[in-house]
Every structure is written in structure tokens, then in C-alpha cells.
Design an enzyme around this catalytic site. Structure first.
Site, PDB file in Angstrom:
ATOM      1  N   SER A   1       0.965  -1.174   0.052  1.00 12.90           N
ATOM      2  CA  SER A   1       0.108  -0.142   0.099  1.00 12.90           C
ATOM      3  C   SER A   1       0.666   1.196  -0.002  1.00 12.90           C
ATOM      4  O   SER A   1       0.215   2.456  -0.056  1.00 12.90           O
ATOM      5  CB  SER A   1      -0.935   0.088   1.170  1.00 12.90           C
ATOM      6  OG  SER A   1      -2.002  -0.769   0.992  1.00 12.90           O
TER       7      SER A   1
ATOM      8  N   SER B   1      -6.068   3.566   4.013  1.00 16.06           N
ATOM      9  CA  SER B   1      -5.445   2.827   3.143  1.00 16.06           C
ATOM     10  C   SER B   1      -6.471   2.085   2.130  1.00 16.06           C
ATOM     11  O   SER B   1      -6.325   0.860   1.880  1.00 16.06           O
ATOM     12  CB  SER B   1      -4.559   1.910   3.759  1.00 16.06           C
ATOM     13  OG  SER B   1      -3.465   1.331   3.038  1.00 16.06           O
TER      14      SER B   1
ATOM     15  N   LYS C   1       0.285   3.978  -2.760  1.00 11.84           N
ATOM     16  CA  LYS C   1      -0.911   4.815  -2.834  1.00 11.84           C
ATOM     17  C   LYS C   1      -0.017   6.044  -2.510  1.00 11.84           C
ATOM     18  O   LYS C   1      -0.694   7.115  -2.814  1.00 11.84           O
ATOM     19  CB  LYS C   1      -1.627   4.765  -1.474  1.00 11.84           C
ATOM     20  CG  LYS C   1      -2.596   3.340  -1.765  1.00 11.84           C
ATOM     21  CD  LYS C   1      -3.535   2.988  -0.484  1.00 11.84           C
ATOM     22  CE  LYS C   1      -4.456   1.819  -0.874  1.00 11.84           C
ATOM     23  NZ  LYS C   1      -3.874   0.758  -0.402  1.00 11.84           N
TER      24      LYS C   1
END
Length: 390
Positions: free
Chosen positions: A73, A133, A76
């Protein structure tokens, strides 16, 4: 490169060296981490770890920083970067509603819990992306900006190349595992630096601790936001292939550090290791300013110019990060050809200043601080005669 001590005639640098035991430098964004510290870094459970002092661009720790790894993640961060860029360019706004497709709605893993068929403001999607997230938020943002996630991934890869992230390739906006989706700890540090430098007006989203959407309140997954260590961002990541990871940045005593760790074995390790490494970086080093942008470094002779010399300066602040015991390692070398041929234009690169210290090195352009036209007519004739009779 031959190392030379500071020349006694270089007054600006000599004054700076005399102040090394007292000086600190506020955070200033640098282009790329350019030098390495000679201090021995601590051992870490992380498979990859990269720590840089953004106040000077000095890399304090590099464990497998160029190894290919799954960003999970932490991907991102790039999604957020492209959203910030689109907002600043007027391509979208924080209030623009983006539709939630079935592809976004059905994403697994961490989620914001958007409803299929609804429309969600970009700002809410950003919070869902960075605080929760949310994989669903990542897909909604990607589709809203580029029409499809695959088209957005192309933008991600183009931006990665533009930012100098040579070891990265993205396949999606969320970090969902894919064999062709990878980056390096060095590249994530570079991306984190650009997020802070290029879009400071949006950086507060990285530090928000909670976000509630669809009646569900979630806490920011960055564990360091809940510790008094000075961290104010940026993003966690976790997949089976990547392990537990974190890109973290914070400021203490005027020095901003940025750390990337990945491949940690547990969430607890992701809590403990970054704190330990950041404490080492803050406590074991100091930032020492040498020159301010525009401060005269030297006055250099000019060949056949209307003036006999020209002052040279740096176009940026020059500072180094050192462990206090390494201060004596600092060496500086001017690299230019004397005399400088005329004409010379203000701002022209006329040489380099090489700062060498404790195993690291950085090179800064030396710029002419004034225009020096070529001598003409009787002036030129007189200068030639004076050379003949020396």
C-alpha cells in the site's frame, strides 16, 4: 578525486567550518539524496531500509535500497501524488465527485467502504486512501482521473520516470500484488521527498489519525503517528510478498528525516524498528550549514574581460550532515579553470564545488554572480600589451 582541506582564503567556508559545533540547518528540500554517511548504521530486521536527512540530502542508512521489492500500500503515495498534481493543474478539485464503479467497490483488503454507484468527493477519497489505506478509494481515484486503472498505471509509470524512480514499475493504484508491480526503498524515499516538497499544502492528509465514512470510523495505519517521536506521515504497506513496510517522515530540532523500511516480519516490528532507526538518525547526527545560496565563494580572474575578476556563488544552500566525531573529515575543492574566458553572464555555470566528507560526496554548481562582457577596442589592446610585457 584528490582531497584538499578548506583553503584559508575561502573566508565564507572558513567561517562556516568554525561554526560547525553550533550550527543547525532548517529543512530545505533537496533534489536527490546525494551523499552517504560513513557512520555504521544499526542492524535491522527490515529486508530493506533507507534513511535520508532531507535537510542536506545525506543518506544515513542504505540496506538493500536498490533491491526490487513489493511496495504494497505504499503504492498509494504515487496515487496521491498524481491526485495532488491534477488538483494543482486544475484537472480536478477536492470537491469534484468521482463515481464508484463495481471494480472499485469489490476491491478486497483494506477498504474505505464506498458504495457502488455512489459518487464521492475527491477529498473524501484522498482521506480514504491515506488514512484508511482504502484499495477501493485508490481505484475510484484512478478511474476518475484516467478513465481506467490501467490508464492510470501508465501515468504512474511516466511520473516515476520523471521523478527519477528508475527501479519502479506500477500495475495498479492500490499496491495489490502483481509480479510486475515493484519499486525500491530508494525510489520510495525519492517519492516521499517529492510529496513533501512539491505539495506541502496537501501533506496534512498523511498525518490525519482518523476518518469516518459510511458510518465506519478507522484509524490511520501509521503507528508512528501515535508516538511522541516527531513523525507526521507518510504511508504504511503490507502484503504477504512484501512483508510489513512503512515510509515515515518527521522533523526534530529543525532536521527532517525520511525513512523507508520494508520486509518486516510483523506489525509490532513495523512499530518498533522505525522508531529505533529514526532515533539513531536524529540523535547521532547534526546538520551543518556551509554556504547560503548567493553567498560569495570566491573571486575568480577573468580572461580578456571588461572586469579582471568575477565573484562566484552557489545557487542553493550547501550543508552537510555529519556525526560530530566525523567533522574533521570535511574537505572542499573548487573545480574550475582560471582565468575564466569572457564574456561571462550572470548565473552562468563556471565550475563546481565538491564537498567531500566521511565517505560521502556532493557536487554543487558554481555560478557567476555578475556579467563580465568581453573587453573591446583600446581596452582589449591594452590588456594584450600588458600580457606581452609581463
Amino acid at each position: 578525486m584528490t582531497r584538499f582541506p578548506i583553503l584559508p582564503t575561502r573566508r565564507s567556508l572558513r567561517r562556516a567550518l568554525a561554526a560547525l559545533s553550533f550550527a543547525t540547518l532548517p529543512f530545505a528540500a533537496m533534489a536527490v539524496p546525494v551523499a552517504a554517511s560513513a557512520a555504521t548504521p544499526p542492524e535491522t530486521l527490515a529486508r530493506q531500509a533507507f534513511l535520508v536527512d532531507l535537510s542536506t540530502g545525506t543518506v544515513l542508512m542504505d540496506k538493500n535500497g536498490e533491491d526490487r521489492m513489493a511496495p504494497s500500500s505504499m503504492t498509494k503515495m504515487m496515487t496521491a501524488y498524481l491526485v495532488y498534481e491534477a488538483i494543482t493543474k486544475g484537472a480536478t478539485s477536492l470537491d469534484t465527485p468521482f463515481p464508484v464503479s463495481q471494480a472499485a467497490w469489490k476491491m478486497g483488503g483494506s477498504r474505505m467502504f464506498v458504495k457502488m454507484g455512489s459518487s464521492v468527493r475527491v477529498e473524501d477519497l484522498l482521506r480514504g486512501l491515506l488514512v484508511d489505506s482504502g484499495n477501493d478509494a485508490a481505484v475510484a481515484l484512478a478511474e476518475g482521473l484516467a478513465g481506467s486503472e490501467s490508464a492510470f498505471a501508465e501515468r504512474m509509470n511516466a511520473k516515476a520516470q520523471e521523478l527519477g524512480m528508475r527501479g519502479s514499475h506500477f500495475m495498479n493504484a492500490s499496491g495489490w500484488p502483481h509480479p510486475d508491480h515493484y519499486t525500491t526503498a530508494h525510489d520510495l524515499a525519492l517519492l516521499g521527498m517529492h510529496l513533501i516538497r512539491d505539495f506541502p499544502q496537501f501533506y496534512h492528509y498523511e498525518a490525519e489519525r482518523t476518518f469516518t465514512w459510511n458510518g465506519i470510523k478507522q484509524g490511520n495505519r501509521n503507528p508512528l503517528l501515535y508516538h511522541p517521536v516527531g513523525v507526521d506521515g507518510i504511508k504504511t504497506g503490507h502484503t504477504d510478498v512484501g512483508g510489513f513496510g512503512l515510509t515515515a517522515s518527521g522533523e526534530r530540532n529543525g532536521r527532517r528525516l525520511l525513512l523507508v523500511v520494508n520486509g518486516l516480519p510483523s506489525a509490532q516490528a513495523r512499530n518498533d524498528e522505525p522508531i529505533r532507526l529514526l532515533d539513531w538518525g536524529w540523535n547521532g547526527f547534526r546538520a551543518y550549514p556551509l554556504l547560503r545560496a548567493g553567498e560569495t565563494v570566491d573571486t575568480v580572474p577573468v580572461w580578456m574581460g571588461e572586469a579582471d575578476s568575477v565573484p562566484v556563488v552557489t545557487g542553493q544552500d550547501v550543508a552537510v550532515t555529519l556525526a560530530p566525531q566525523d567533522r574533521d573529515s570535511l574537505r572542499v575543492e573548487e573545480k574550475l579553470t582560471e582565468p575564466l574566458p569572457s564574456p561571462i553572464h550572470r548565473g552562468q555555470v563556471v565550475g563546481q564545488l565538491v564537498v567531500d566528507y566521511a565517505g560521502g560526496e556532493r557536487t554543487v554548481d558554481l555560478l557567476a554572480a555578475a556579467d563580465v562582457p568581453a573587453a573591446g577596442g583600446l581596452t582589449a589592446f591594452g590588456k594584450k600589451l600588458s600580457l606581452l610585457f609581463r
